[in-house]
Design a protein around this motif. Structure first.
Motif, PDB file in Angstrom:
ATOM      1  N   MET A 251      28.288 -35.410  23.974  1.00  0.00           N
ATOM      2  CA  MET A 251      27.290 -34.295  23.685  1.00  0.00           C
ATOM      3  C   MET A 251      27.921 -33.518  22.582  1.00  0.00           C
ATOM      4  O   MET A 251      28.962 -33.163  22.401  1.00  0.00           O
ATOM      5  N   PRO A 252      26.828 -33.110  21.561  1.00  0.00           N
ATOM      6  CA  PRO A 252      27.367 -32.230  20.532  1.00  0.00           C
ATOM      7  C   PRO A 252      27.635 -30.623  21.080  1.00  0.00           C
ATOM      8  O   PRO A 252      27.341 -30.259  22.053  1.00  0.00           O
ATOM      9  N   LYS A 253      28.663 -30.215  20.187  1.00  0.00           N
ATOM     10  CA  LYS A 253      29.304 -29.096  20.574  1.00  0.00           C
ATOM     11  C   LYS A 253      28.289 -27.938  20.399  1.00  0.00           C
ATOM     12  O   LYS A 253      27.601 -27.777  19.047  1.00  0.00           O
ATOM     13  N   PRO A 254      27.943 -26.925  21.255  1.00  0.00           N
ATOM     14  CA  PRO A 254      26.998 -25.838  20.896  1.00  0.00           C
ATOM     15  C   PRO A 254      27.760 -25.029  20.149  1.00  0.00           C
ATOM     16  O   PRO A 254      28.874 -25.045  19.971  1.00  0.00           O
ATOM     17  N   LYS A 255      26.850 -23.971  19.384  1.00  0.00           N
ATOM     18  CA  LYS A 255      27.387 -22.779  18.613  1.00  0.00           C
ATOM     19  C   LYS A 255      27.741 -21.687  19.477  1.00  0.00           C
ATOM     20  O   LYS A 255      26.897 -21.377  20.290  1.00  0.00           O
ATOM     21  N   ILE A 256      28.744 -21.339  19.413  1.00  0.00           N
ATOM     22  CA  ILE A 256      28.853 -19.852  19.937  1.00  0.00           C
ATOM     23  C   ILE A 256      28.916 -18.581  19.070  1.00  0.00           C
ATOM     24  O   ILE A 256      29.393 -18.574  18.017  1.00  0.00           O
ATOM     25  N   ILE A 257      28.081 -17.824  19.576  1.00  0.00           N
ATOM     26  CA  ILE A 257      27.880 -16.572  18.680  1.00  0.00           C
ATOM     27  C   ILE A 257      28.121 -15.312  19.666  1.00  0.00           C
ATOM     28  O   ILE A 257      27.678 -15.150  20.817  1.00  0.00           O
ATOM     29  N   TYR A 258      29.232 -14.394  19.231  1.00  0.00           N
ATOM     30  CA  TYR A 258      29.393 -13.370  19.997  1.00  0.00           C
ATOM     31  C   TYR A 258      28.455 -12.077  19.213  1.00  0.00           C
ATOM     32  O   TYR A 258      28.772 -12.046  17.925  1.00  0.00           O
ATOM     33  N   LYS A 259      28.328 -11.302  20.145  1.00  0.00           N
ATOM     34  CA  LYS A 259      27.484  -9.906  19.656  1.00  0.00           C
ATOM     35  C   LYS A 259      28.106  -8.679  20.303  1.00  0.00           C
ATOM     36  O   LYS A 259      28.148  -8.660  21.533  1.00  0.00           O
ATOM     37  N   ARG A 260      28.516  -7.717  19.534  1.00  0.00           N
ATOM     38  CA  ARG A 260      28.771  -6.404  20.343  1.00  0.00           C
ATOM     39  C   ARG A 260      27.569  -6.020  21.121  1.00  0.00           C
ATOM     40  O   ARG A 260      26.525  -5.402  20.156  1.00  0.00           O
ATOM     41  N   ILE A 261      27.597  -5.689  21.960  1.00  0.00           N
ATOM     42  CA  ILE A 261      26.456  -4.836  22.633  1.00  0.00           C
ATOM     43  C   ILE A 261      26.788  -3.483  23.324  1.00  0.00           C
ATOM     44  O   ILE A 261      27.507  -3.761  24.617  1.00  0.00           O
ATOM     45  N   GLY A 262      26.931  -2.451  22.807  1.00  0.00           N
ATOM     46  CA  GLY A 262      27.291  -1.174  23.034  1.00  0.00           C
ATOM     47  C   GLY A 262      28.844  -1.218  22.829  1.00  0.00           C
ATOM     48  O   GLY A 262      29.296  -1.671  21.589  1.00  0.00           O
ATOM     49  N   TYR A 263      29.843  -1.208  23.733  1.00  0.00           N
ATOM     50  CA  TYR A 263      31.162  -1.534  23.272  1.00  0.00           C
ATOM     51  C   TYR A 263      31.721  -2.498  24.101  1.00  0.00           C
ATOM     52  O   TYR A 263      32.997  -2.624  24.182  1.00  0.00           O
ATOM     53  N   SER A 264      30.871  -3.505  24.461  1.00  0.00           N
ATOM     54  CA  SER A 264      31.572  -4.855  25.028  1.00  0.00           C
ATOM     55  C   SER A 264      30.857  -5.905  24.528  1.00  0.00           C
ATOM     56  O   SER A 264      29.745  -5.779  23.921  1.00  0.00           O
ATOM     57  N   ASN A 265      31.169  -7.318  24.475  1.00  0.00           N
ATOM     58  CA  ASN A 265      30.719  -8.281  23.901  1.00  0.00           C
ATOM     59  C   ASN A 265      29.942  -9.135  24.898  1.00  0.00           C
ATOM     60  O   ASN A 265      30.229  -9.433  25.997  1.00  0.00           O
ATOM     61  N   SER A 266      28.699  -9.777  24.327  1.00  0.00           N
ATOM     62  CA  SER A 266      27.938 -10.651  25.038  1.00  0.00           C
ATOM     63  C   SER A 266      28.021 -11.940  24.191  1.00  0.00           C
ATOM     64  O   SER A 266      28.054 -11.793  22.725  1.00  0.00           O
ATOM     65  N   ILE A 267      28.390 -13.070  24.607  1.00  0.00           N
ATOM     66  CA  ILE A 267      28.486 -14.401  24.221  1.00  0.00           C
ATOM     67  C   ILE A 267      27.186 -15.442  24.338  1.00  0.00           C
ATOM     68  O   ILE A 267      26.917 -15.343  25.469  1.00  0.00           O
ATOM     69  N   LEU A 268      26.621 -15.871  23.122  1.00  0.00           N
ATOM     70  CA  LEU A 268      25.587 -16.699  23.376  1.00  0.00           C
ATOM     71  C   LEU A 268      26.170 -18.188  22.968  1.00  0.00           C
ATOM     72  O   LEU A 268      26.788 -18.470  21.699  1.00  0.00           O
ATOM     73  N   ILE A 269      25.794 -19.012  24.065  1.00  0.00           N
ATOM     74  CA  ILE A 269      26.202 -20.583  23.653  1.00  0.00           C
ATOM     75  C   ILE A 269      24.865 -20.947  23.398  1.00  0.00           C
ATOM     76  O   ILE A 269      24.080 -21.339  24.441  1.00  0.00           O
ATOM     77  N   ALA A 270      24.654 -21.140  21.976  1.00  0.00           N
ATOM     78  CA  ALA A 270      23.171 -21.780  21.705  1.00  0.00           C
ATOM     79  C   ALA A 270      23.432 -22.924  21.589  1.00  0.00           C
ATOM     80  O   ALA A 270      23.961 -23.779  21.058  1.00  0.00           O
ATOM     81  N   ASN A 271      22.413 -23.527  22.360  1.00  0.00           N
ATOM     82  CA  ASN A 271      22.279 -24.962  22.637  1.00  0.00           C
ATOM     83  C   ASN A 271      20.852 -25.390  22.865  1.00  0.00           C
ATOM     84  O   ASN A 271      20.549 -26.179  24.000  1.00  0.00           O
ATOM     85  N   GLY A 272      20.161 -25.031  21.957  1.00  0.00           N
ATOM     86  CA  GLY A 272      18.470 -25.405  22.130  1.00  0.00           C
ATOM     87  C   GLY A 272      17.832 -24.786  23.547  1.00  0.00           C
ATOM     88  O   GLY A 272      18.286 -23.611  23.538  1.00  0.00           O
ATOM     89  N   ASN A 273      17.218 -25.707  24.029  1.00  0.00           N
ATOM     90  CA  ASN A 273      16.383 -25.142  25.416  1.00  0.00           C
ATOM     91  C   ASN A 273      17.596 -25.212  26.526  1.00  0.00           C
ATOM     92  O   ASN A 273      16.836 -25.079  27.470  1.00  0.00           O
ATOM     93  N   ASN A 274      18.911 -25.627  26.415  1.00  0.00           N
ATOM     94  CA  ASN A 274      19.432 -25.470  27.368  1.00  0.00           C
ATOM     95  C   ASN A 274      20.527 -24.409  26.877  1.00  0.00           C
ATOM     96  O   ASN A 274      22.076 -24.669  27.090  1.00  0.00           O
ATOM     97  N   SER A 275      20.376 -23.318  26.637  1.00  0.00           N
ATOM     98  CA  SER A 275      21.351 -22.286  26.154  1.00  0.00           C
ATOM     99  C   SER A 275      21.776 -21.320  27.147  1.00  0.00           C
ATOM    100  O   SER A 275      21.125 -21.333  28.117  1.00  0.00           O
ATOM    101  N   ILE A 276      23.037 -20.584  27.053  1.00  0.00           N
ATOM    102  CA  ILE A 276      23.481 -19.883  27.934  1.00  0.00           C
ATOM    103  C   ILE A 276      24.264 -18.531  27.474  1.00  0.00           C
ATOM    104  O   ILE A 276      24.471 -18.675  26.303  1.00  0.00           O
ATOM    105  N   LEU A 277      23.940 -17.519  28.079  1.00  0.00           N
ATOM    106  CA  LEU A 277      24.272 -16.245  27.751  1.00  0.00           C
ATOM    107  C   LEU A 277      25.511 -15.746  28.725  1.00  0.00           C
ATOM    108  O   LEU A 277      25.280 -15.874  29.895  1.00  0.00           O
ATOM    109  N   VAL A 278      26.511 -15.442  27.946  1.00  0.00           N
ATOM    110  CA  VAL A 278      27.836 -14.913  28.883  1.00  0.00           C
ATOM    111  C   VAL A 278      27.652 -13.333  28.861  1.00  0.00           C
ATOM    112  O   VAL A 278      27.927 -12.682  27.785  1.00  0.00           O
TER     113      VAL A 278
END
Length: 231
Positions: free
Chosen positions: A1-28
């Motif tokens: 499997m190709p490795k997904p792209k990991i994108i972190y974003k500060r939301i307020g004062y904590s981080n949310s992490i997007l595991i970008a994998n096309g139509n099988n993406s995950i939000l942490v």
């Protein structure tokens, strides 16, 4: 499997992490409440439609990691996964304020527990998926897993993808250089969690607060807390 792209974003004062994998993406994690605009921008910049987010993972159920959960479920249709030890916290909408690990943080914790015991709590929500210990992500075409990483809270969990760890509050990266969380329900368990993670060939940590960092940065804090807790 190709490795997904990991994108972190500060939301307020904590981080949310997007595991970008096309139509099988995950939000942490879902940040501090009232920040849906940030998520719409995050998904758009990643080239994703809302329905591409198939799973929302909660590293734990404190309010600053669950703030936009209800709105994001409505927006994306994603399933929600939580650790079994915090499923009840999320369902009831009550997560205890964690214990402080210093004089100031302990004072804040004790006062909060007495005067505002629901301060750290999420809005009530019934998760779709319960992680008993480990959860394989291959169903989302991602080579990785969600693993138990207790200590900050009893039901803390992290996402491990290759040499990257999306850690929630198992690790922090504060401006003062602190990596060990100032609030943790069981610091000895957390230190043991760190020891186990050091065996996993991890290189990069995406913390719940602060910028990503290499795992070597945590070694100094590990030694300091080892001395503090066991000597």
């Amino acid at each position: 499997m190709p490795k997904p792209k990991i994108i972190y974003k500060r939301i307020g004062y904590s981080n949310s992490i997007l595991i970008a994998n096309g139509n099988n993406s995950i939000l942490v994690d879902t940040g501090v409440s009232g920040r849906m605009k940030n998520f719409r921008i995050l998904f758009r910049e990643a080239g994703l439609e809302p329905e591409d987010i198939k799973l929302i993972v909660l590293t734990h159920t404190h309010y600053d990691h669950t703030g936009n959960l209800r709105e994001l479920v409505k927006y994306t249709g994603a399933k929600v996964l939580v650790h079994q030890n915090e499923f009840g916290n999320l369902k009831s909408g009550f997560t205890p304020i964690p214990h402080g690990q210093g004089k100031y943080s302990n004072f804040i914790s004790e006062v909060g527990r007495k005067l505002h015991p629901t301060y750290a709590s999420p809005q009530p929500f019934v998760a779709d998926i319960i992680n008993p210990d480990k959860f394989d992500l291959s169903a989302f075409e991602i080579e990785g897993e969600i693993i138990s990483t207790p200590g900050h809270t009893n039901g803390s969990q992290s996402v491990l993808i290759g040499k990257d760890l999306i850690a929630g509050d198992t690790f922090l990266n504060m401006r003062n250089g602190r990596i060990f969380p100032p609030f943790a329900n069981d610091p000895k368990v957390l230190l043991s969690t760190w020891e186990n993670l050091y065996k996993c060939n991890i290189e990069t940590i995406y913390p719940g607060h602060g910028k990503r960092f290499t795992i070597e940065k945590s070694y100094k804090d590990y030694e300091l807390w080892k001395q503090k807790l066991y000597h």
